[in-house]
Design an enzyme around this catalytic site. Structure first.
Site, mmCIF file in Angstrom:
data_model
loop_
_atom_site.group_PDB
_atom_site.id
_atom_site.type_symbol
_atom_site.label_atom_id
_atom_site.label_comp_id
_atom_site.label_asym_id
_atom_site.label_seq_id
_atom_site.Cartn_x
_atom_site.Cartn_y
_atom_site.Cartn_z
ATOM 1 N N ASN A 69 -20.857 10.168 -2.702
ATOM 2 C CA ASN A 69 -20.517 8.788 -2.986
ATOM 3 C C ASN A 69 -21.063 8.106 -4.333
ATOM 4 O OD1 ASN A 69 -20.143 5.949 -2.362
ATOM 5 N ND2 ASN A 69 -19.719 6.624 -0.286
ATOM 6 N N ARG B 234 0.789 -1.234 0.024
ATOM 7 C CA ARG B 234 -0.125 -0.055 -0.204
ATOM 8 C C ARG B 234 0.819 1.309 -0.015
ATOM 9 N NH1 ARG B 234 -3.717 -0.645 4.955
ATOM 10 N NH2 ARG B 234 -4.547 1.427 4.173
ATOM 11 N N CYS C 225 9.048 -0.171 23.086
ATOM 12 C CA CYS C 225 9.256 1.019 23.900
ATOM 13 C C CYS C 225 8.224 2.118 23.645
ATOM 14 C CB CYS C 225 10.742 1.577 23.632
ATOM 15 S SG CYS C 225 11.164 2.093 21.821
ATOM 16 N N HIS D 212 -7.446 7.592 12.033
ATOM 17 C CA HIS D 212 -6.885 6.246 11.857
ATOM 18 C C HIS D 212 -5.535 6.141 11.745
ATOM 19 C CE1 HIS D 212 -11.270 4.683 10.776
ATOM 20 N NE2 HIS D 212 -11.053 4.883 12.127
ATOM 21 N N GLU E 213 -22.152 5.238 -4.831
ATOM 22 C CA GLU E 213 -23.142 4.333 -4.287
ATOM 23 C C GLU E 213 -23.973 4.743 -3.154
ATOM 24 O OE1 GLU E 213 -23.230 1.257 -5.785
ATOM 25 O OE2 GLU E 213 -21.177 1.918 -6.839
ATOM 26 N N ASP F 253 -3.426 7.940 4.034
ATOM 27 C CA ASP F 253 -2.467 7.985 3.106
ATOM 28 C C ASP F 253 -1.618 9.456 2.928
ATOM 29 O OD1 ASP F 253 -4.236 9.687 2.011
ATOM 30 O OD2 ASP F 253 -5.139 7.969 0.753
ATOM 31 N N GLY G 71 -16.991 9.792 0.388
ATOM 32 C CA GLY G 71 -16.106 8.597 -0.087
ATOM 33 C C GLY G 71 -15.932 7.649 1.236
ATOM 34 N N ASN H 61 -8.480 8.432 6.502
ATOM 35 C CA ASN H 61 -7.292 7.864 5.730
ATOM 36 C C ASN H 61 -5.992 7.972 6.252
ATOM 37 O OD1 ASN H 61 -9.598 7.562 3.698
ATOM 38 N ND2 ASN H 61 -9.088 9.054 2.274
ATOM 39 N N CYS I 61 13.026 -1.212 15.642
ATOM 40 C CA CYS I 61 13.380 -0.206 16.282
ATOM 41 C C CYS I 61 14.688 0.011 16.717
ATOM 42 C CB CYS I 61 12.385 -0.090 17.554
ATOM 43 S SG CYS I 61 12.814 1.463 18.645
HETATM 44 C C1 BJW Z 1 -15.968 6.630 -3.625
HETATM 45 C C2 BJW Z 1 -15.491 6.627 -5.068
HETATM 46 C C3 BJW Z 1 -15.236 7.972 -5.535
HETATM 47 C C4 BJW Z 1 -15.679 4.626 -4.263
HETATM 48 N N1 BJW Z 1 -15.734 9.050 -5.123
HETATM 49 N N2 BJW Z 1 -16.645 7.710 -3.168
HETATM 50 C C5 BJW Z 1 -20.313 0.047 16.857
HETATM 51 C C6 BJW Z 1 -21.128 -0.854 16.077
HETATM 52 C C7 BJW Z 1 -20.297 -1.857 15.381
HETATM 53 C C8 BJW Z 1 -19.097 -2.126 15.695
HETATM 54 C C9 BJW Z 1 -18.538 -1.128 16.322
HETATM 55 C C10 BJW Z 1 -19.093 -0.250 16.952
HETATM 56 N N3 BJW Z 1 -18.119 0.623 17.630
HETATM 57 C C11 BJW Z 1 -17.105 0.067 17.407
HETATM 58 C C12 BJW Z 1 -17.301 -1.369 16.812
HETATM 59 C C13 BJW Z 1 -15.965 -2.026 16.241
HETATM 60 C C14 BJW Z 1 -15.319 -1.660 15.269
HETATM 61 C C15 BJW Z 1 -16.159 -1.426 13.899
HETATM 62 O O1 BJW Z 1 -16.526 -0.123 13.545
HETATM 63 N N4 BJW Z 1 -16.823 -2.351 13.272
HETATM 64 C C16 BJW Z 1 -17.395 -2.429 12.053
HETATM 65 C C17 BJW Z 1 -16.637 -2.800 10.764
HETATM 66 C C18 BJW Z 1 -18.718 -3.358 12.276
HETATM 67 N N5 BJW Z 1 -14.531 -0.208 15.351
HETATM 68 C C19 BJW Z 1 -13.362 -0.273 15.969
HETATM 69 O O2 BJW Z 1 -12.799 -1.455 16.122
HETATM 70 C C20 BJW Z 1 -12.679 0.994 16.065
HETATM 71 N N6 BJW Z 1 -11.968 0.981 17.595
HETATM 72 C C21 BJW Z 1 -12.968 1.135 18.638
HETATM 73 O O3 BJW Z 1 -14.139 1.210 18.344
HETATM 74 O O4 BJW Z 1 -12.290 0.975 19.516
HETATM 75 C C22 BJW Z 1 -13.066 1.048 21.010
HETATM 76 C C23 BJW Z 1 -12.125 1.068 22.081
HETATM 77 C C24 BJW Z 1 -12.231 1.866 22.997
HETATM 78 C C25 BJW Z 1 -11.153 2.011 23.952
HETATM 79 C C26 BJW Z 1 -10.170 1.292 24.123
HETATM 80 C C27 BJW Z 1 -10.192 0.185 23.193
HETATM 81 C C28 BJW Z 1 -11.249 0.243 22.161
HETATM 82 C C29 BJW Z 1 -11.393 1.210 15.295
HETATM 83 C C30 BJW Z 1 -11.785 1.165 13.757
HETATM 84 C C31 BJW Z 1 -10.363 1.109 13.119
HETATM 85 C C32 BJW Z 1 -10.398 0.947 11.499
HETATM 86 N N7 BJW Z 1 -9.101 0.864 11.070
HETATM 87 C C33 BJW Z 1 -8.977 0.779 9.571
HETATM 88 C C34 BJW Z 1 -7.700 0.492 9.236
HETATM 89 C C35 BJW Z 1 -6.708 1.779 9.435
HETATM 90 C C36 BJW Z 1 -5.444 1.413 9.009
HETATM 91 C C37 BJW Z 1 -5.161 1.200 7.481
HETATM 92 O O5 BJW Z 1 -5.608 2.009 6.499
HETATM 93 O O6 BJW Z 1 -4.402 0.319 7.372
HETATM 94 O O7 BJW Z 1 -9.542 2.036 9.031
HETATM 95 S S1 BJW Z 1 -10.306 -0.779 8.845
HETATM 96 C C38 BJW Z 1 -10.712 0.617 7.336
HETATM 97 O O8 BJW Z 1 -12.106 0.973 7.480
HETATM 98 C C39 BJW Z 1 -9.988 1.676 7.609
HETATM 99 C C40 BJW Z 1 -10.741 2.659 6.988
HETATM 100 O O9 BJW Z 1 -10.333 4.319 7.523
HETATM 101 C C41 BJW Z 1 -12.301 2.387 7.592
HETATM 102 C C42 BJW Z 1 -13.511 3.124 6.794
HETATM 103 O O10 BJW Z 1 -13.241 2.422 5.626
HETATM 104 P P1 BJW Z 1 -13.801 3.463 4.553
HETATM 105 O O11 BJW Z 1 -13.049 4.623 4.451
HETATM 106 O O12 BJW Z 1 -15.316 3.874 4.769
HETATM 107 O O13 BJW Z 1 -13.597 2.783 3.296
HETATM 108 P P2 BJW Z 1 -14.576 1.643 2.435
HETATM 109 O O14 BJW Z 1 -14.029 0.949 1.430
HETATM 110 O O15 BJW Z 1 -15.406 0.901 3.496
HETATM 111 O O16 BJW Z 1 -15.490 2.573 1.716
HETATM 112 C C43 BJW Z 1 -15.060 3.306 0.744
HETATM 113 C C44 BJW Z 1 -16.444 4.064 0.058
HETATM 114 O O17 BJW Z 1 -15.977 5.054 -0.976
HETATM 115 C C45 BJW Z 1 -17.432 3.259 -0.353
HETATM 116 O O18 BJW Z 1 -18.895 3.739 0.135
HETATM 117 C C46 BJW Z 1 -17.503 3.440 -2.173
HETATM 118 O O19 BJW Z 1 -18.793 3.605 -2.631
HETATM 119 C C47 BJW Z 1 -16.966 4.916 -2.122
HETATM 120 N N8 BJW Z 1 -16.297 5.244 -3.406
HETATM 121 N N9 BJW Z 1 -15.065 5.232 -5.196
HETATM 122 C C48 BJW Z 1 -16.343 8.825 -3.588
HETATM 123 N N10 BJW Z 1 -14.493 7.772 -6.588
HETATM 124 ZN ZN ZN Z 2 11.775 0.275 20.601
#
Ligand code: BJW
Ligand code: ZN
Length: 255
Positions: free
Chosen positions: A229, A82, A146, A135, A231, A120, A203, A118, A164
């Site tokens: 969006n 990535r 550490c 994120h 979609e 990126d 998005g 994002n 590290c």
């Molecule tokens: C276009 C387009 C164009 C296409 N123009 N648009 C409540 C309910 C249910 C579950 C939970 C909840 N609360 C928490 C949870 C659990 C979990 C969660 O949400 N799970 C669900 C999936 C069910 N959440 C977590 O675990 C979060 N943490 C948390 O809640 O902690 C609690 C806690 C508190 C205290 C102590 C300890 C814990 C953390 C979430 C972290 C998400 N991480 C990632 C990876 C980041 C690093 C990396 O990039 O590698 O984040 S996962 C991934 O999803 C990434 C993204 O930021 C995130 C969102 O995705 P995004 O951006 O929406 O992408 P897509 O692919 O889903 O959608 C793309 C969209 O673009 C589509 O709609 C297309 O149509 C559109 N599109 N082309 C405009 N040209």
């Molecule tokens: Zn270290």
């Protein structure tokens, strides 16, 4: 699609765009929440789209602390891939339009906060200034022992997985499923959402919490919400404007 005047109409109708443009002009405080879709036109795959798979793995399987514990090499290979794509990518007209909207709003004495999921850094590269990264950042790494955080711009990584100076394994400084969001970023995002008169959701599939909940927070605090969006998403139900189409085409039309 054929418009009412017989001309070809792509994306949302002109009057919907004009109505949102007027609201943006009038607002003294705007917040935007962006997701992977805003970078899709820069060639970066989204997480949940058809192109979201890497080898046979889904993002949901890789973006977890458990995956990293089990196989740091595999998870780092995914990030390395990535990082290579991101390094080659350029900000698209959607990123640029958001930076211009901020510039315009702040020069009028208003507030504009860009909250992004994002990692990126394309918003930074497009010139956005007030960015809240919910994120993390793919160019930062953190020592699992550490805790030292440093920048690592190397593409591809010379050592995989990277280590590290203390000798321990490093991880990407990003937020995985089950991990808490950085508290300062979350506070700033909540504050901007509560203060916004117009809240843009661009998005993102709005499936990942707590980020997706910000639109609801903004709405309850009195903001009008616009969704951009190609979609339909769940958030469209609470949206005052739903603009179906790619952000790289729609956002420049809002200026
Ligand atoms: C276009 C387009 C164009 C296409 N123009 N648009 C409540 C309910 C249910 C579950 C939970 C909840 N609360 C928490 C949870 C659990 C979990 C969660 O949400 N799970 C669900 C999936 C069910 N959440 C977590 O675990 C979060 N943490 C948390 O809640 O902690 C609690 C806690 C508190 C205290 C102590 C300890 C814990 C953390 C979430 C972290 C998400 N991480 C990632 C990876 C980041 C690093 C990396 O990039 O590698 O984040 S996962 C991934 O999803 C990434 C993204 O930021 C995130 C969102 O995705 P995004 O951006 O929406 O992408 P897509 O692919 O889903 O959608 C793309 C969209 O673009 C589509 O709609 C297309 O149509 C559109 N599109 N082309 C405009 N040209
Ligand atoms: Zn270290």
């Amino acid at each position: 699609m054929l418009g009412s005047m017989g001309r070809v109409q792509r994306g949302p109708a002109t009057d919907v765009v004009a109505s949102l443009r007027e609201a943006l002009d009038a607002a003294s405080s705007i917040a935007a929440l962006t997701g992977a879709g805003v970078s899709a036109e820069s060639g970066i795959p989204t997480f949940r789209g058809a192109d979201g798979l890497w080898r046979q793995y889904s993002a949901e399987k890789l973006a977890t602390p458990e995956a990293f514990e089990r196989d740091p090499q595999l998870v780092w290979e995914w990030y390395d891939w990535r990082r290579t794509l991101i390094r080659k990518a350029q900000p698209n007209p959607g990123h640029v339009a958001l930076a211009e909207l901020e510039e315009r709003k702040t020069s009028q004495g208003g507030a504009f906060t860009l909250v992004t999921q994002n990692v990126d850094s394309l918003h930074d590269r497009a010139g956005s200034r007030k960015i809240v990264k919910l994120h993390g950042d793919i160019w930062l790494v953190r020592c699992v022992t550490c805790g030292r955080v440093e920048r690592n711009d190397q593409v591809p990584l010379a050592s995989l997985p990277p280590h590290c100076r203390c000798g321990a394994l490093q991880r990407p400084e990003v937020v995985w499923f089950g991990e808490a969001l950085p508290s300062l970023a979350w506070e700033r995002a909540m504050e901007a959402s509560c203060r916004a008169q117009v809240f843009l959701v661009i998005g993102t599939s709005a499936r990942v919490y707590p980020a997706a909940g910000l639109a609801q927070v903004a709405r309850q605090a009195g903001a009008r919400v616009a969704v951009v969006n190609p979609e339909p998403t769940e958030l469209e139900g609470l949206a005052d404007w739903a603009l179906r189409g790619p952000s790289g085409e729609i956002l420049p039309r809002l200026l």
